[in-house]
Motif scaffolding. Structure first.
Motif, short mmCIF file in Angstrom:
data_model
loop_
_atom_site.label_atom_id
_atom_site.label_comp_id
_atom_site.label_asym_id
_atom_site.label_seq_id
_atom_site.Cartn_x
_atom_site.Cartn_y
_atom_site.Cartn_z
N THR A 178 76.99 67.93 89.24
CA THR A 178 76.35 68.07 90.30
C THR A 178 76.85 67.83 91.68
OG1 THR A 178 75.67 65.73 90.24
CG2 THR A 178 74.11 67.35 89.38
N ASP A 179 76.19 68.26 92.91
CA ASP A 179 77.16 68.12 94.20
C ASP A 179 76.08 67.70 95.09
OD1 ASP A 179 78.82 68.80 95.88
OD2 ASP A 179 78.51 70.87 96.22
N PRO A 180 76.18 66.08 95.50
CA PRO A 180 77.34 65.47 94.91
C PRO A 180 76.89 64.92 93.60
CG PRO A 180 75.59 64.25 96.36
CD PRO A 180 75.27 65.76 96.46
N GLN A 181 78.20 64.24 93.23
CA GLN A 181 78.02 63.75 91.58
C GLN A 181 76.99 62.61 91.70
OE1 GLN A 181 81.84 62.85 90.17
NE2 GLN A 181 82.52 64.86 90.69
N ILE A 182 76.38 62.42 90.59
CA ILE A 182 75.31 61.30 90.63
C ILE A 182 75.70 59.86 90.17
CG2 ILE A 182 73.28 60.63 89.08
CD1 ILE A 182 72.65 62.82 90.75
N VAL A 194 73.16 42.79 72.66
CA VAL A 194 72.98 43.28 73.97
C VAL A 194 74.32 43.64 74.44
CG1 VAL A 194 72.13 43.05 76.24
CG2 VAL A 194 70.98 41.71 74.43
N LEU A 195 74.44 44.76 74.98
CA LEU A 195 75.92 45.40 75.32
C LEU A 195 75.66 45.52 76.95
CD1 LEU A 195 76.40 48.32 72.87
CD2 LEU A 195 77.36 46.06 72.79
N LYS A 196 76.77 45.47 77.54
CA LYS A 196 76.89 45.34 79.14
C LYS A 196 76.98 46.60 79.69
CE LYS A 196 79.41 41.05 79.62
NZ LYS A 196 80.68 40.33 79.96
N THR A 197 76.56 46.82 80.77
CA THR A 197 76.24 47.90 81.55
C THR A 197 77.13 47.76 82.81
OG1 THR A 197 74.34 47.44 82.73
CG2 THR A 197 74.12 48.59 80.72
N LYS A 198 77.45 48.85 83.37
CA LYS A 198 78.47 48.48 84.92
C LYS A 198 77.69 49.95 85.77
CE LYS A 198 82.45 51.02 83.84
NZ LYS A 198 83.93 50.83 83.75
N VAL A 199 77.81 49.80 87.04
CA VAL A 199 77.25 50.63 87.92
C VAL A 199 78.44 51.49 88.36
CG1 VAL A 199 76.55 51.23 90.43
CG2 VAL A 199 75.24 49.42 88.78
N VAL A 200 78.47 52.82 88.07
CA VAL A 200 79.57 53.54 88.46
C VAL A 200 79.09 54.11 89.80
CG1 VAL A 200 80.87 55.71 88.08
CG2 VAL A 200 80.76 53.97 86.37
N VAL A 201 79.65 54.27 90.95
CA VAL A 201 79.27 54.45 92.11
C VAL A 201 80.06 56.15 92.39
CG1 VAL A 201 79.35 54.49 94.77
CG2 VAL A 201 79.00 52.55 93.36
N ARG A 202 78.98 57.12 92.60
CA ARG A 202 79.57 58.47 93.07
C ARG A 202 79.04 59.07 94.17
NH1 ARG A 202 78.15 58.93 87.21
NH2 ARG A 202 80.29 59.03 86.01
N GLY A 203 79.00 60.29 94.69
CA GLY A 203 78.44 60.76 95.95
C GLY A 203 77.16 60.60 96.28
N SER A 204 76.13 60.58 95.19
CA SER A 204 74.87 60.53 95.46
C SER A 204 74.30 59.57 96.13
CB SER A 204 74.16 60.80 94.12
OG SER A 204 73.98 59.88 93.40
N SER A 205 74.98 58.19 95.94
CA SER A 205 74.61 56.93 96.50
C SER A 205 75.33 56.39 97.79
CB SER A 205 74.20 56.04 95.44
OG SER A 205 75.53 55.84 94.98
N CYS A 206 76.44 57.23 98.05
CA CYS A 206 77.66 56.42 98.98
C CYS A 206 78.13 57.85 99.56
CB CYS A 206 78.46 55.89 98.17
SG CYS A 206 79.66 54.98 99.10
N VAL A 220 81.99 58.07 99.59
CA VAL A 220 82.51 58.53 98.26
C VAL A 220 82.08 59.88 98.33
CG1 VAL A 220 82.22 58.89 95.75
CG2 VAL A 220 82.12 56.50 96.85
N TRP A 221 80.77 60.49 98.82
CA TRP A 221 80.63 61.78 99.02
C TRP A 221 81.73 62.64 99.72
CZ3 TRP A 221 79.47 66.34 97.48
CH2 TRP A 221 78.51 67.16 98.34
N GLU A 222 82.06 61.97 100.86
CA GLU A 222 83.09 62.71 101.60
C GLU A 222 84.50 62.75 101.06
OE1 GLU A 222 83.09 64.33 104.54
OE2 GLU A 222 80.92 63.64 104.83
N GLU A 223 84.83 61.90 99.98
CA GLU A 223 85.89 61.82 99.18
C GLU A 223 85.81 63.17 98.24
OE1 GLU A 223 86.14 57.95 97.84
OE2 GLU A 223 87.01 57.20 99.53
N GLU A 224 84.55 63.14 97.73
CA GLU A 224 84.35 64.27 96.61
C GLU A 224 84.47 65.69 97.23
OE1 GLU A 224 80.35 63.73 94.90
OE2 GLU A 224 81.20 61.77 93.85
N LYS A 225 83.96 65.61 98.62
CA LYS A 225 84.37 67.19 99.18
C LYS A 225 85.61 67.14 99.52
CE LYS A 225 80.90 66.17 102.32
NZ LYS A 225 80.20 66.21 103.63
#
Length: 359
Positions: free
Chosen positions: A287-291, A333-345, A348-353
Motif C-alpha cells: 500500500t501507499d503508504p505502507q501499513i 503465549v507468543l510475543k508481538t511487536k509493533v512495526v512502524v510504517r508510513g500509515s501511522s508516522c 517514516v512516510w516521507e522516508e518511504e516516498k
C-alpha cells in the motif's frame, strides 16, 4: 495392472530376509551401510512405496494431523500452516488441511470428516461464528488430541497457542498516541472471539493510561475490508469530525480503511493515522503508504501447536485404553511487536516516498 512392489520382492531380489529389508528401510543401526545402500537401490529400481495403510493399522496410527482454518488465502494462516508442516514432516506426519470460510456448519463437517479419517490429532482456529462447541468436545471424547491456535474456545479445555493480543493492542494504541493522536477509533472483530475482547481491553487500557476519553461510537465492528470501507465512507459523508487515529483488528481492515480514506481525499498519515494487527504482510507493504502493524510470529505459532500435539499424543498413548481426564489446559503465549510504517508516522512516510523516488 502391475502389482505393487512389496518388501518380499526386494528381499527376493537381494536374497536376504524381509525383516532385514524392513530394518534397512528404517535405517536401523544393526544393519550395515552396505546392505542399506543395496536395499534402497533395489527399492528405487522396483518403484517400492511403503503401504502406509497397513502400517497405520499395525500401529493404530494414521500419522496424519488434521488442520482446520477459517481461510487459506490469508498470509497469517498460510504461515501458520507452514510452521505446522515444518514440525509435522520432521516427525513423520502428513497434514490434511480443511477450510471453513467462516462457516460454522462447514467447521462441524470438517471436524467430523477428520475424525472419520482417523487423524491422530486436530489443530484448529475456529470460525468467528462458533458458539456451540459439541463437535470439539466430541474430538476429546475419542481421545484425539485437540490443539487450538490464534482463535481459541475457553469453553473447551484444550491446549492452545495464542499471541499477546492484549499487549499488542495496548502497544499499537500507545504508538498512535505517541504520534499525536487523541481521538482514536477501533475497528474491532466480532464479540464472540476472545482475540476481539483482548484487543478491545488493550485499546481501553492504553487510552485510560494516557487519560484520553474513549468514545463508544468510535468502537465499531468492522472485521473485513468491505466493512472497513463502508465505515470510513459513512464517517466522511456524515460530516462529523474524523478520528485522528484508527487501530484496526487486522491488516485487512487497515488496508480497507486506508484505501477508502485516500479515495475520499483524506490524507494518511497527515490527517488520520492507521495501524493494524498483522494477518497479511503481503498487503501491508504494497500500500501507499505502507501499513503499520502489530506483527505476530505466525510460523512459530504453527510449530509450537504441532509440538504441543506431539506432547499430548505421547501422554494419551501412554494409556491407550483409557480416556484421560482433561488436564489443566496449557496455554502458550507468543510475543508481538509493533512495526512502524508510513500509515501511522509522517516521518517514516516521507522516508518511504523518498525511497520510492530513488528506486
Amino acid at each position: 495392472m502391475k502389482a505393487q512392489t512389496t518388501i518380499k520382492d526386494i528381499a527376493k531380489a537381494l536374497n536376504i530376509s524381509p525383516s532385514t529389508v524392513s530394518r534397512a528401510l528404517k535405517d536401523h543401526p544393526d544393519i550395515s551401510q552396505k546392505t542399506k545402500d543395496a536395499v534402497n537401490q533395489v527399492a528405487e529400481e522396483l518403484d517400492y512405496h511403503p503401504n502406509t495403510i497397513a502400517q497405520s493399522l499395525r500401529k493404530s496410527r494414521s500419522n496424519t494431523i488434521g488442520v482446520v482454518v477459517p481461510e487459506l488465502v490469508h498470509h497469517f494462516f498460510a504461515s501458520v500452516i507452514s510452521g505446522i508442516e515444518d514440525v509435522a514432516y520432521k516427525a513423520g506426519y502428513r497434514v490434511v488441511i480443511c477450510q471453513t470460510n467462516e462457516d460454522v456448519e462447514r467447521e462441524k463437517q470438517n471436524v467430523s470428516a477428520l475424525i472419520s479419517s482417523r487423524v491422530d490429532g486436530i489443530l484448529c482456529s475456529m470460525t468467528k461464528e462458533t458458539r456451540d462447541f459439541k463437535h470439539f468436545k466430541s474430538v476429546q471424547k475419542r481421545n484425539i488430541p485437540l490443539i487450538f491456535f490464534d482463535r481459541i474456545a475457553n469453553e473447551v479445555k484444550a491446549d492452545s497457542v495464542v499471541v499477546q493480543d492484549y499487549e499488542g493492542a495496548f502497544q499499537a494504541v500507545e504508538h498512535l498516541i505517541s504520534q499525536g493522536c487523541r481521538r482514536i477509533a477501533h475497528f474491532k472483530g466480532p464479540d464472540s472471539l476472545l482475540i476481539t475482547k483482548q484487543r478491545i481491553n488493550g485499546f481501553h487500557d492504553a487510552m485510560r493510561e494516557h487519560k484520553l476519553p474513549v468514545e463508544q461510537d468510535l468502537i465499531i465492528e468492522a472485521d473485513n475490508r468491505d466493512l472497513a470501507r463502508a465505515t470510513i465512507r459513512q464517517m466522511v459523508e456524515s460530516g462529523a469530525p474524523l478520528p485522528d487515529g484508527i487501530f484496526c483488528v487486522n491488516d485487512n481492515v487497515a488496508v480497507g480503511a486506508l484505501l477508502q480514506l485516500r479515495e475520499m481525499g483524506v490524507k494518511v498519515p497527515e490527517q488520520v493515522k492507521i495501524i493494524g494487527f498483522e494477518d497479511d504482510v503481503t498487503f501491508t507493504q504494497l500500500t501507499d503508504p505502507q501499513i503499520s502493524s502489530v506483527v505476530q510470529p505466525s510460523f512459530e505459532m504453527g510449530q509450537l501447536a504441532t509440538h504441543m500435539f506431539l506432547d499430548e499424543l505421547a501422554r494419551k498413548e501412554s494409556h491407550p485404553d483409557k480416556i484421560l481426564e482433561i488436564k489443566t489446559p496449557r496455554i502458550e503465549v507468543l510475543k508481538t511487536k509493533v512495526v512502524v510504517r508510513g500509515s501511522s508516522c509522517e516521518k517514516v512516510w516521507e522516508e518511504e516516498k523518498n525511497r520510492r523516488v530513488q528506486e
